[in-house]
Write a protein that holds these residues in place. Structure first.
Motif, PDB file in Angstrom:
ATOM      1  N   THR A  62      41.587  30.743  90.290  1.00  0.00           N
ATOM      2  CA  THR A  62      43.027  30.591  90.478  1.00  0.00           C
ATOM      3  C   THR A  62      43.539  31.849  91.157  1.00  0.00           C
ATOM      4  OG1 THR A  62      43.215  29.229  88.498  1.00  0.00           O
ATOM      5  CG2 THR A  62      45.236  30.194  89.344  1.00  0.00           C
ATOM      6  N   GLY A  79      48.544  31.166  93.698  1.00  0.00           N
ATOM      7  CA  GLY A  79      49.164  29.875  93.419  1.00  0.00           C
ATOM      8  C   GLY A  79      48.274  28.676  93.671  1.00  0.00           C
ATOM      9  N   ASP A  98      43.888  22.384  94.544  1.00  0.00           N
ATOM     10  CA  ASP A  98      44.972  21.689  93.842  1.00  0.00           C
ATOM     11  C   ASP A  98      44.768  20.171  93.832  1.00  0.00           C
ATOM     12  OD1 ASP A  98      46.165  24.058  93.210  1.00  0.00           O
ATOM     13  OD2 ASP A  98      47.743  23.939  94.718  1.00  0.00           O
ATOM     14  N   GLU A 158      51.205  39.517  92.238  1.00  0.00           N
ATOM     15  CA  GLU A 158      52.010  38.954  91.152  1.00  0.00           C
ATOM     16  C   GLU A 158      52.719  40.055  90.371  1.00  0.00           C
ATOM     17  OE1 GLU A 158      51.402  35.581  87.650  1.00  0.00           O
ATOM     18  OE2 GLU A 158      49.909  35.814  89.243  1.00  0.00           O
ATOM     19  N   HIS A 183      51.398  35.681 101.094  1.00  0.00           N
ATOM     20  CA  HIS A 183      51.825  36.315  99.842  1.00  0.00           C
ATOM     21  C   HIS A 183      51.943  37.825  99.983  1.00  0.00           C
ATOM     22  CE1 HIS A 183      50.976  32.404  98.017  1.00  0.00           C
ATOM     23  NE2 HIS A 183      51.648  32.818  96.971  1.00  0.00           N
ATOM     24  N   SER A 220      45.411  38.948  94.194  1.00  0.00           N
ATOM     25  CA  SER A 220      46.431  38.013  93.720  1.00  0.00           C
ATOM     26  C   SER A 220      47.202  38.598  92.540  1.00  0.00           C
ATOM     27  CB  SER A 220      45.777  36.687  93.324  1.00  0.00           C
ATOM     28  OG  SER A 220      46.725  35.778  92.812  1.00  0.00           O
TER      29      SER A 220
END
Length: 451
Positions: free
Chosen positions: A339, A342, A386, A169, A203, A165
């Protein structure tokens, strides 16, 4: 041991989160004796979760993750020196520098280390990393900031997924190779791991599942890897995220119940010896411990998480300086969070201790949901995506052994649980990563047989 438990000599082996919080708690409990903390790393206790997040993203540097002290524990810090053994009869801890420390009570909080790539020559290639220490994070962060063409992450557990991740990013191309059918499957089961796979691919992650890395290539510097399906991944950085090894080797001749799955202790953090007899002067806390929990069939649990290290350290400290009738058990329900891509993933309970699941709120399509896990008709875990504000409701269901499927009533909205489906928790042997919370003996539908 002195008659006054508030006095005497206490040695803590392990100068990380559990060791620091235990030292502070001992003073809060009124301990006035001598306190020594031994750690093999040269720096003061620091926080590890930011290493795979903020540090890799350049939002913090590895040397700024030091843990704040709640109070001065008035301890002698022996940093940069390894413990090499313990003599239970003489009550002494041996150190690598040749010294030995006498103790009246001992707390072992040596935690874990990253599992290295098994081929030492390939692991030594420039560009091959593991991520566990601040030094690891500093080196990897510097390499990622230099803009490699592609990063290969071996292992699709929480650490591997968080690294992937961070790479995306940062705008880096990344490939994740996972032996199991999906990332996070060992921790969350089949259904949520499918969502994790979709999120990674959406992603831009090149996710390869059902494969192993058979060799790392390079002549001095890493250039790529060979996979078991015959393909090759060209990359200039490789992060080995194959889980953790518990730091117990130094206890091999101690007579304690220490093995690859950790050090066995009772619910009061008192270590067992190799014959299953509880000790009165050796305690265990943090990632290196294995302890029984009544909510999960009294099976031995191993937890690799921040919150457990803090809570267990405080229980151990309390019990070290209080007599039997005043001692208390470590029975908190495991929690962890992550996390990535997203999504905010939070868990309570032991998802691997399950036979069925139900999506109690939200949906996979909305990528916002609460999934509840059950075993033999009662709630044993919940994972939210979430939807973290619902987690306290499910924690209460776990603590009260509420029936599964769960009734309506979560804070988010009234729920009507769908039909339960099998949780499909895989055998750990098919994974390249392990769960954050694990039953260290066996899966709940298996039984050990003595022949």
């Amino acid at each position: 041991m002195p008659g006054d438990l508030k006095d005497g000599r206490i040695v803590i082996v392990g100068a990380s989160l559990a060791g620091l919080r235990a030292a502070e708690a001992l003073r809060d409990e009124g301990f006035t004796g001598s306190l020594t903390v031994v750690g093999d790393e040269p720096r003061a206790p620091y926080d590890r979760p930011p290493l795979s997040k903020q540090v890799l993203l350049g939002q913090a540097t590895a040397d700024t993750t030091e843990l704040p002290m709640r109070r001065d524990p008035d301890a002698e810090w022996r940093l940069g020196v390894r413990a090499t053994g313990v003599d239970l009869l003489a009550k002494r801890v041996q150190l690598a520098d040749g010294e030995s420390l006498p103790y009246d009570r001992l707390l072992i909080a040596t935690g874990t280390r990253a599992r290295p790539w098994p081929n030492a020559e390939e692991a030594a290639l420039d560009g091959v990393f593991t991520l566990r220490t601040s030094e690891d994070a500093a080196g990897l962060s510097e390499r990622l900031a230099a803009g490699p063409e592609r990063v290969l992450v071996i292992g699709g557990g929480f650490t591997g997924s968080e690294i992937a991740s961070a790479c995306r990013e940062l705008g880096l191309q990344v490939t994740v190779a996972e032996r199991g059918p999906a990332p996070l499957v060992g921790a969350l089961g089949a259904t949520l791991s499918k969502l994790a796979a979709v999120m990674q691919r959406n992603h831009g992650v090149d996710l390869r599942t059902g494969v192993t890395v058979t060799a790392l290539d390079g002549n001095g510097a890493f250039t790529g890897a060979e996979l078991s399906d015959g393909s090759r991944v060209g990359a200039d950085v490789c992060v080995v995220a194959l889980g953790a090894i518990r730091n117990v080797e130094w206890l091999a001749d101690s007579g304690l119940a220490a093995g690859p799955r950790g050090i066995a202790c009772d619910a009061g953090c008192r270590a067992f010896n190799m014959y299953g007899i509880v000790t009165d002067d050796v305690f265990v806390a943090g990632d290196v411990s294995r302890f029984p929990h009544p909510l999960f069939g009294y099976q031995m649990l191993s937890l690799e998480h921040w919150g457990n290290a803090v809570e267990q350290a405080e229980v151990a400290a309390h019990n070290m300086v209080n007599p039997g009738p005043l001692q208390r058990p470590h029975l908190s329900v495991p929690t962890f969070w992550s996390t990535q891509f997203g999504l905010n993933i939070k868990s309570v309970g032991v998802p691997t201790y399950s036979d069925h699941i139900v999506i109690a709120q939200g949906s996979l399509e909305a990528r916002r949901l609460a999934m509840v896990y059950g075993y033999q008709g009662r709630v044993t875990a919940a994972v939210t995506v979430d939807m973290a504000k619902s987690l306290d409701y499910y924690r209460q269901l776990i603590e009260t052994a509420a029936p599964f499927p769960p009734p309506p009533g979560a804070a988010d909205r009234a729920i009507a649980a769908d039909i339960p489906i099998p949780s499909e928790v895989p055998d750990p042997s098919v994974l390249s990563h392990g769960p954050t919370v694990a039953l260290t003996g066996h899966l709940p539908d298996r039984r050990l047989t003595v022949v």
